[in-house]
Enzyme design. Structure first.
Site, PDB file in Angstrom:
ATOM      1  N   GLU A 189      -3.355  -0.025   8.050  1.00  0.00           N
ATOM      2  CA  GLU A 189      -2.174   0.349   8.844  1.00  0.00           C
ATOM      3  C   GLU A 189      -2.315  -0.210  10.249  1.00  0.00           C
ATOM      4  OE1 GLU A 189      -1.143   4.521   9.065  1.00  0.00           O
ATOM      5  OE2 GLU A 189      -1.611   4.805   6.943  1.00  0.00           O
ATOM      6  N   ASN A 192      -7.396   1.899   9.782  1.00  0.00           N
ATOM      7  CA  ASN A 192      -6.071   2.017  10.400  1.00  0.00           C
ATOM      8  C   ASN A 192      -6.243   1.981  11.907  1.00  0.00           C
ATOM      9  OD1 ASN A 192      -5.144   2.408   7.843  1.00  0.00           O
ATOM     10  ND2 ASN A 192      -4.567   4.562   8.104  1.00  0.00           N
ATOM     11  N   ARG A 206       0.859  -1.189   0.000  1.00  0.00           N
ATOM     12  CA  ARG A 206       0.000   0.000   0.000  1.00  0.00           C
ATOM     13  C   ARG A 206       0.896   1.240   0.000  1.00  0.00           C
ATOM     14  NH1 ARG A 206      -2.371   3.218   4.623  1.00  0.00           N
ATOM     15  NH2 ARG A 206      -3.831   4.600   3.570  1.00  0.00           N
ATOM     16  N   HIS A 232      -2.822  11.132   0.746  1.00  0.00           N
ATOM     17  CA  HIS A 232      -2.259  10.906   2.082  1.00  0.00           C
ATOM     18  C   HIS A 232      -1.628  12.228   2.534  1.00  0.00           C
ATOM     19  CE1 HIS A 232      -0.806   7.454   4.854  1.00  0.00           C
ATOM     20  NE2 HIS A 232      -0.452   8.576   5.455  1.00  0.00           N
ATOM     21  N   GLU A 266      -7.228   8.598   6.259  1.00  0.00           N
ATOM     22  CA  GLU A 266      -7.455   9.254   7.542  1.00  0.00           C
ATOM     23  C   GLU A 266      -7.901  10.718   7.432  1.00  0.00           C
ATOM     24  OE1 GLU A 266      -4.108   8.668  10.144  1.00  0.00           O
ATOM     25  OE2 GLU A 266      -4.282   6.502  10.075  1.00  0.00           O
ATOM     26  N   TYR A 301      -4.205   1.911  15.652  1.00  0.00           N
ATOM     27  CA  TYR A 301      -2.981   2.003  16.459  1.00  0.00           C
ATOM     28  C   TYR A 301      -3.257   1.855  17.946  1.00  0.00           C
ATOM     29  CZ  TYR A 301      -0.460   3.392  12.305  1.00  0.00           C
ATOM     30  OH  TYR A 301       0.127   3.377  11.067  1.00  0.00           O
TER      31      TYR A 301
HETATM   32  C1  FCB Z   1      -1.081   7.211  10.571  1.00  0.00           C
HETATM   33  C2  FCB Z   1      -0.672   7.789   9.233  1.00  0.00           C
HETATM   34  C3  FCB Z   1       0.686   7.343   8.766  1.00  0.00           C
HETATM   35  C4  FCB Z   1       1.672   7.297   9.912  1.00  0.00           C
HETATM   36  C5  FCB Z   1       1.110   6.465  11.041  1.00  0.00           C
HETATM   37  C6  FCB Z   1       2.067   6.309  12.200  1.00  0.00           C
HETATM   38  O1  FCB Z   1      -1.972   8.058  11.195  1.00  0.00           O
HETATM   39  O2  FCB Z   1      -1.613   7.457   8.253  1.00  0.00           O
HETATM   40  O3  FCB Z   1       1.119   8.189   7.739  1.00  0.00           O
HETATM   41  O4  FCB Z   1       1.970   8.582  10.306  1.00  0.00           O
HETATM   42  O5  FCB Z   1      -0.063   7.057  11.501  1.00  0.00           O
END
Ligand code: FCB
Length: 441
Positions: A347, A293, A78, A122, A167, A295
Site C-alpha cells: 500500500e 505499507n 491486492r 484486513h 497491519e 504512507y
Molecule cells: C492503511 C489500511 C487501509 C487504508 C489505508 C489508508 O492503514 O491498511 O485499509 O485505510 O491505510
C-alpha cells in the site's frame, strides 16, 4: 518525471483494496456480521456516521471493477477476504456462497491476466469470535489458522500471494489501544497482548497453509515507518527510539529474530505480553515475502507544544506529512537490520480533497505523491533492496474506517449515490506510467 524511472521488467504494478472498505453486501448470501459491522453501526464511531452496508457495492459490481483494473493495465490486484463471508461465525460451518463469490472474482481476474494477491485478515473479525473475546482470546489465533488452511486449500493454487495479516499494528493499537477502530477498546495492556496473539496467529497460519501444500507465496503485510527525532535532544531521540521499537521492531523482531525488542519490553513493563513456551518458534519461521505499507514517517518531538514536521512537500487530506524520502530510509534500515525476503509495497497512496470537474478529477497532488514515492522506492532498490511490486492504495474511493466516506484515497472516483466510477487524472497517469514501463520490458 516518470521518464527517468526504470523498474525491472518483472516488477508488478498493482492496485489494492480491502473487503470491508468496498464490498458492501453486509449480510448477503449468508455472510455473518464482523466487528466493523457492529462498530460502525454504533453511534459516535465514524465521523460521518456511515457504515459498510453498501460501500462501493463491489460484491455485486466486481466484474465491472475487474474490467476497470484491466482498463488501467495493472498486472496485479491486492484484496482481502471477509472472513465472516466464508465462515459466518469465525468457527464451524463454511459458507459456500461466500467462497463462490471469491471464486468468481478470481476467475474474472484470471480471465484478464491480473495476478491475485489475497489478504486473509484486513481487520474484519467475525463478530462471533469477538463475542468469545476476540483477539484478546488466545484461541482466536487457532481459529485463524483453521480459516487460513481452508482458504489456502481452496485457493492456494489460484493466487500469487497470501498475506496472513494486514497491519497488525493497527488491529492492536487502534482496535485495542486507543479505541478508534473496531472493536473500540482503549486499554494499553490489552493492545500489547492482542499484538502477541496476532503474531502467534500469523505463525500458526503459515504452518497450517504450508501443511495443505499451498502453491502461493506466503507472508505478512506490516505498516511501517521510520521514527525521526525532531531535534537532536536526548528526549526526542529517546522518543524516536521507543517509537521505532514499539511499532516496527515489535512486529519484525519476533518474525525475523524470534524475540521482542528489549527496549520496548522494558518500557512496556508490566504490560508486556503473556508469551507461552514455544510461541516464538511458531512465529519465527521463514516468510516468502514481506509486505510493507508506507504512507508517512513518524515525527518525534517531546517538546510542549511539539515541534511540527517540516512538511516540505505538504500534507495529505488526512493531515499526514508527505515525506517520500522516508520510504528509502525505511527500506534501507530494514534491509540493514533483517535478513529480508523479497518485499512488496502492498500500500502507498494519499487522501486528497478530490472534486469532479467537467467529468474528470484533476488530482495532481496524488500524481506528484506517487511519482515521488516511486523515485524513493527506486533509490532503495538501487541500494540493493529486493522489491518485487508496488500496489497503489486504492483502486476506488472507499470506506476509510473511522473517517467513513469523507476521505478519498482512490485513483477512481466513486459517486456513492449512483455508484458511478470515474477515472481520476491519477488513474490515467498510472496507466500511462505502467505502459511506459512495459514498453521497456
Ligand atoms: C492503511 C489500511 C487501509 C487504508 C489505508 C489508508 O492503514 O491498511 O485499509 O485505510 O491505510
Amino acid at each position: 518525471m516518470s521518464k527517468t524511472l526504470l523498474f525491472p521488467p518483472s516488477f508488478a504494478w498493482g492496485v489494492a483494496t480491502s473487503a470491508f472498505q468496498i464490498e458492501g453486501a453486509a449480510s448477503a448470501d449468508g455472510k455473518g456480521p464482523s466487528i466493523w459491522d457492529t462498530f460502525s453501526h454504533r453511534a459516535g464511531t465514524v465521523i460521518d456516521a456511515s457504515n459498510g452496508d453498501v460501500a462501493c457495492d463491489h460484491y455485486h459490481r466486481y466484474a465491472d471493477d475487474v474490467a476497470l483494473m484491466a482498463d488501467l493495465h495493472v498486472d496485479a490486484y491486492r484484496f482481502s477476504m471477509a472472513w465472516a463471508r466464508v465462515q459466518p461465525d469465525g468457527k464451524g460451518a463454511w459458507n459456500e456462497a461466500g467462497f463462490a463469490f471469491y471464486s468468481r472474482l478470481l476467475d474474472a481476474l484470471a480471465a484478464r491476466g491480473i495476478a491475485a494477491h489475497l489478504t486473509l485478515y484486513h481487520w474484519d473479525l467475525p463478530q462471533g469470535l469477538q463475542d468469545d473475546g476476540g483477539w484478546l482470546n488466545r484461541d482466536t489465533a487457532y481459529r485463524f489458522a483453521d480459516y487460513a488452511a481452508e482458504v489456502a486449500r481452496r485457493f492456494g493454487h489460484r493466487v500469487a500471494t497470501i498475506s496472513t495479516h494486514n497491519e497488525p499494528w493497527c488491529t492492536a493499537n487502534l482496535g485495542y489501544g486507543n479505541g478508534q477502530f473496531a472493536p473500540g477498546v482503549a486499554d494499553a495492556k490489552q493492545a500489547i497482548q492482542v499484538s502477541h496473539h496476532l503474531l502467534l496467529s500469523h505463525g500458526l497460519a503459515m504452518t497450517a497453509m504450508r501443511a495443505v501444500g499451498s502453491a502461493a507465496q506466503l507472508g505478512i503485510v506490516l505498516n511501517q515507518w521510520t521514527a525521526d527525532p525532531a531535534t537532536d535532544s536526548q528526549a526526542d531521540r529517546d522518543m524516536a527510539a521507543f517509537e521505532y521499537a514499539h511499532s516496527v521492531q515489535w512486529f519484525m523482531d519476533p518474525i525475523f529474530k524470534g524475540r521482542y525488542p528489549e527496549l520496548a519490553l522494558r518500557i512496556h513493563g508490566e504490560n508486556a505480553p503473556d508469551v507461552h513456551d514455544g510461541d516464538f518458534k511458531i512465529i519465527c519461521q521463514p516468510i516468502d515475502f514481506l509486505g510493507c505499507n508506507f504512507y508517512r514517517r513518524t515525527w518525534c518531538s517531546a517538546a510542549v507544544p511539539p515541534v511540527p514536521p517540516p512538511a516540505e512537500h505538504g500534507v495529505t487530506d488526512m493531515d499526514w506529512e508527505i515525506y517520500p524520502q522516508g520510504l528509502t530510509d525505511l527500506l534501507l534500515q530494514l534491509d540493514a537490520e533483517y535478513d529480508l525476503p523479497p518485499v512488496y509495497i502492498m500500500e502507498n497512496g494519499m487522501a486528497n480533497h478530490d472534486v469532479l470537474v467537467d467529468g474528470g478529477v484533476p488530482d495532481l497532488a496524488r500524481i506528484d505523491y506517487v511519482q515521488r514515492h516511486l523515485q524513493a522506492l527506486l533509490r532503495a532498490m538501487e541500494h540493493g533492496v529486493d522489491v518485487r511490486g508496488y500496489f497503489l492504495w486504492s483502486l476506488l474511493d472507499n470506506f476509510e474506517w473511522n473517517s467513513g466516506y469523507a476521505k478519498r484515497f482512490g485513483i477512481v472516483h466513486v459517486d456513492y449515490a449512483t455508484q458511478q466510477r470515474t477515472l481520476k487524472d491519477s488513474a490515467i497517469w498510472y496507466r500511462g506510467f505502467i505502459d511506459e514501463q512495459r514498453e521497456r520490458r
